[in-house]
Design a protein around this motif. Structure first.
Motif, PDB file in Angstrom:
ATOM      1  N   ALA A   1      -5.134   3.502   5.377  1.00  0.00           N
ATOM      2  CA  ALA A   1      -4.153   2.857   4.576  1.00  0.00           C
ATOM      3  C   ALA A   1      -3.149   2.307   5.092  1.00  0.00           C
ATOM      4  CB  ALA A   1      -3.785   3.913   3.366  1.00  0.00           C
TER       5      ALA A   1
ATOM      6  N   PHE B   1      -9.600  -1.382   1.610  1.00  0.00           N
ATOM      7  CA  PHE B   1      -8.398  -1.894   1.898  1.00  0.00           C
ATOM      8  C   PHE B   1      -8.612  -3.659   2.327  1.00  0.00           C
ATOM      9  CE2 PHE B   1      -7.579   2.693   2.675  1.00  0.00           C
ATOM     10  CZ  PHE B   1      -6.652   2.843   1.779  1.00  0.00           C
TER      11      PHE B   1
ATOM     12  N   VAL C   1       0.835  -1.208   0.018  1.00  0.00           N
ATOM     13  CA  VAL C   1       0.052   0.121   0.091  1.00  0.00           C
ATOM     14  C   VAL C   1       1.080   1.274  -0.008  1.00  0.00           C
ATOM     15  CG1 VAL C   1      -1.987   1.241   1.039  1.00  0.00           C
ATOM     16  CG2 VAL C   1      -1.697  -1.035   1.578  1.00  0.00           C
TER      17      VAL C   1
ATOM     18  N   VAL D   1      -3.278   4.515  -3.431  1.00  0.00           N
ATOM     19  CA  VAL D   1      -4.417   5.651  -3.146  1.00  0.00           C
ATOM     20  C   VAL D   1      -3.938   6.847  -3.409  1.00  0.00           C
ATOM     21  CG1 VAL D   1      -5.658   6.078  -1.247  1.00  0.00           C
ATOM     22  CG2 VAL D   1      -4.440   4.101  -1.143  1.00  0.00           C
TER      23      VAL D   1
END
Length: 311
Positions: A299, A263, A106, A275
């Motif tokens: 996130a 997520f 991420v 993102v």
């Protein structure tokens, strides 16, 4: 978690302009005190990178300042060299976030989500389409390294339909575009995404989350033979009930739950996520910043869970 920003590159706007340019600085300043976030200034996208999703003539017109008055009005920003630099850096931030996500699970761009930009024009405060450029560049780099195809999905949860992204990838089966947006909001002439979910004015948390669950289920159903290798998540703050332009009525808690569900769904399938913050036009700018800071926290939490699950 790696996060990339470009708020030092501010374009001058006329007094009274409704685009909240200062939100990017405020978000970056708030994010600086978040443990676990590693902030980096974004690089600028090159002409060659931009040309992966935009026509060379359009890239040249933006770079050299030959956009017509009508083209500048459609974008919503007057042309200046700083407008060009900011737009390049916003794309560069999503490119950097995508690269980081592919290796770390991420990553984030503290701006981006410029989904109204088409191949040959800008629109709706969007000059270049950061996700479209980054998607095509990641596919090229992935193929060069692995000699396999990288399938991409775009989960666009900005309140406005991602018409530019939909148009760019209209005939590209390697990129799946999903847009959950206000039915009666800008753009008033929509492009066809692979999956569009139009929501009524006044839509609240429960209705929105049910629509999101159904859309995600359909996304995975259409990828039953193999999940995407990368997701771009446009986490707009503009569905918030306090947004000037949103027309929906989601609470801050509802938007946080939206983020958690995206997520969780991608993490459970082992799909990296880049993102972008996308839109946010709160009557109180602090509300927009708070919603987007929560997205970064969600996130980061997903990134930590991703690490804990790694062998």
């Amino acid at each position: 978690m790696q996060a990339f920003h470009s708020d030092h590159f501010v374009l001058p706007l006329p007094t009274g302009h409704r685009f909240p340019m200062q939100k990017y600085r405020l978000l970056r300043e708030a994010a600086e005190s978040e443990p676990g976030l590693c902030l980096h200034e974004a690089p600028a996208a090159s002409d060659g990178e931009l040309a992966l999703a935009h026509t060379p003539d359009y890239v040249t017109a933006v770079s050299e300042g030959t956009l017509s008055a009508a083209e500048q009005r459609e974008i919503g920003f007057p042309w200046t060299p700083r407008m060009v630099e900011r737009s390049r850096r916003s794309v560069g931030a999503t490119i950097a976030a995508a690269r980081a996500a592919l290796t770390e699970g991420v990553a984030a761009n503290l701006a981006g989500g410029t989904h109204h930009a088409h191949a040959d024009k800008g629109s709706g405060y969007c000059v270049f389409n950061d996700v479209a450029v980054a998607a095509r560049l990641m596919q090229a780099e992935w193929h060069r390294q692995h000699r396999t195809l990288l399938r991409v999905a775009v989960i666009d949860l900005d309140v406005h339909q991602g018409n530019g992204t939909a148009a760019i990838f209209r005939d590209d089966p390697t990129v799946f575009t999903l847009s959950l947006h206000g039915d009666r909001n800008f753009p008033f002439r929509k492009e066809a995404s692979d999956l569009d979910v139009a929501l009524p004015d006044g839509c609240r948390d429960d209705e929105y989350l049910a629509a999101l669950d159904a859309a995600l289920a359909e996304l995975w159903r259409r990828h039953a033979q193999g999940a995407p290798g990368l997701v771009f998540y446009l986490a707009g703050a503009d569905p918030h009930e306090g947004d000037r332009l949103g027309r929906l009525k989601l609470t801050a808690a509802g938007l946080a739950e939206r983020d958690r569900r995206v997520f969780a769904a991608t993490r459970e399938r082992g799909i990296p996520v880049a993102v972008s913050m996308a839109g946010g036009y709160g009557r109180e700018i602090a509300d927009t910043v708070a919603v987007q800071l929560t997205t970064l926290r969600e996130a980061l939490a997903s990134r930590e869970q991703w690490n804990n699950a790694a062998p």
